[in-house]
Every structure is written in structure tokens, then in C-alpha cells.
Design a protein around this motif. Sequence first.
Motif, PDB file in Angstrom:
ATOM      1  N   ASN A  50       0.803  -1.225   0.000  1.00 17.89           N
ATOM      2  CA  ASN A  50       0.000   0.000   0.000  1.00 17.89           C
ATOM      3  C   ASN A  50       0.834   1.273   0.000  1.00 17.89           C
ATOM      4  N   PHE A  51       2.164   1.138   0.003  1.00 20.52           N
ATOM      5  CA  PHE A  51       3.012   2.329   0.021  1.00 20.52           C
ATOM      6  C   PHE A  51       3.946   2.377  -1.185  1.00 20.52           C
ATOM      7  N   ILE A  52       4.919   1.454  -1.248  1.00 22.22           N
ATOM      8  CA  ILE A  52       5.929   1.526  -2.294  1.00 22.22           C
ATOM      9  C   ILE A  52       6.499   0.148  -2.587  1.00 22.22           C
ATOM     10  N   ARG A  53       6.826  -0.094  -3.858  1.00 26.52           N
ATOM     11  CA  ARG A  53       7.515  -1.308  -4.264  1.00 26.52           C
ATOM     12  C   ARG A  53       8.708  -0.896  -5.130  1.00 26.52           C
ATOM     13  N   VAL A  54       9.877  -1.445  -4.796  1.00 24.69           N
ATOM     14  CA  VAL A  54      11.109  -1.090  -5.499  1.00 24.69           C
ATOM     15  C   VAL A  54      11.684  -2.347  -6.146  1.00 24.69           C
ATOM     16  N   TYR A  55      12.068  -2.228  -7.416  1.00 29.83           N
ATOM     17  CA  TYR A  55      12.601  -3.355  -8.178  1.00 29.83           C
ATOM     18  C   TYR A  55      14.105  -3.210  -8.370  1.00 29.83           C
TER      19      TYR A  55
END
Length: 324
Positions: A17-22
Motif C-alpha cells: 500500500n506504500f511503495i515497491r522497489v525493483y
Amino acid sequence: MADAGAGGDEVIHDAPNFIRVYKSGRVERFLRIDYTPPSTDAATGVSSKEVVILPAEGVSARIYLPTPPSGGYLRRLPVIVFFHGGGFCLGSSFDAATHGHANQLAARASTIVVSVEYRLAPEHPVPALYGDAWAALQWVASHSAGQGKEPWLTAHADFGRVLLGGESAGANIAHHAAMRAGAEVLANGVKVNSLVLIHPYFLGGDSSESDEMGIALLRELIRLWPVVCPGTSGCDDPWINPMADGAPSLTVLGCRRVLVCIGGKDAMRGRGKLYGEKLKECGWHGEVDIWEADGQGHGFHLLWPTCTQAEAQVQAIAEFLSHG
């Protein structure tokens, strides 16, 4: 092993619900920015507009000017350079909640607010945003000789009362700007008068009284820190823990007054209190006050801006600024 996203792109950080980093550098942000345009606020009469600070880097700000009394401005106004929160990777000075808070600060404290839109990590890892903060402070100071490009500052700002402030990660940013102001010279010899830290995002390897409160948030922030600051030494990195052994001495803090606002149920309450205590003990020659919102959590004033404690916090900040 981290999960793989679409196309096999490995996920290195996922805060639902906030952030996803790849791993590839791609970032998905799920915390929606409720963009609100600059305006003249109907409730407070405060006017706002957007200004550019570093065109090439995309650093800008929203500036707020309180409505003048019927007889016009009787004196020049203090100016606070303010930084929004969001864990260094979320948030915006143009978001509705941040915009509303800036209107309240400008109105209650009769203060010009310069709310900075700095670059976000992880695309621009820490410490890039500290450089943006310093550029914004220098930009404000550059108007003190009456020749800057922003007429609201040249006509109305009192450059003997320049302040720094921020909430959460923005409070961390404001602290480091104040430290730099104690070590370097601002344009035209301008000095920072005061520092306002609202629910500061400071971590630490040692235990504190807040460790049992909001533990889920605290764990998430600890997990997030190395994502926004690659190569960090951890929670005792001086960027995130200004009280750590080996951190620059707080005695060089470049202001003479500090207000730390904390929430009684904030996971980082203890770090904020410790910051104030260390300032009192270290030999820094200034005044520090701590104001606590009983029973309130991190950033409560943005979620419930009209609640009694949020109103009281804004009033405490306004009174602090008015005595600077």
C-alpha cells in the motif's frame, strides 16, 4: 529470495500500500498524491504559488503568504523553509494534506512558508535530497539583498528571522540543513534563527522508550532505510541517527532555538525526546522545547487536521515562531 515482478524484474523492497522497489530501479508508489493547486485559501486567506529553485534537477517549492491586515503589513514576516515527510521516498509539498498544513502554519504564525518539493529516493538516493534542501535555503537567503526573483520574499520577508522546519523525514532533512548552516555560510550572511521538528524520523541501534509503541511502523522504517540510502552503515548512520557515536557534534547546530513536536504513541517518540535531551547536554548554546501530543501517533495532524491535538500542535508551533 525477493519476489519477481512483471517480466521477471526482482522486487527488492515491498511495503504494501506504500511503495515497491525493483532491482532494475523501477519504482511503484501506491500512496496517492492528492494534488491541490496553489490558490487563495478560503478559510485562512493565505495565498500560495509555485516557484522553481533548481530547474535542471526539478526542485521547486510552493510559497505561502499570509493575508495582510486591513492596514497592510505592519512589519516584515519571518520565513520558514519547510520539508514534507514520506520516508524520503513518498509525499509531496503539493499534496492536499501538506498544502492544508502549510496554510495553517502561515496563517497562525503570520509566517511566509516555503514548502520544498525535493527529489525523492530511491531514484535520487540519500544524500541527494539534503543537497536540494540546502539549495532551497540558499535560494531563500539570496533574496535578502532585495534582488531575488521572488517578490513575496523581497517585499515581505524578514531575513533576520529565517527558520527551518519539517515533519517526519522532512524533520530529518531540516536538521541536516541546520547543521550545514552551522558549518557553512548562507548567501548575504543570512543566519538560521530557529528549527521546528515535527515527529522527526530518527532511528538508532540502541533501545528507547518508544520501542514498544508502533512497532510495525518502526520495523517498516528500519527496513526502508537501506533502500533509500544504499551503502548505509545501518540505523546508527549519522544521516538517520544524529545522536550516534561518530555523528557530527550537535554543538554546531546552526540556530539558537529548537522545537521538537512528538506524539505520545509515535514509534519514534523516544528518538525525538532523546534529540532534545542531547541538545541540552552537549554544550550547544541555544533553547530547546519539547511539545507532546498525548496519545497521538506519527503524522496524526495530517490525517486529522481539525482534531483538538492537531490544532494545539499548530498553535504551539505558531507561538514558538512568534517569540523567535
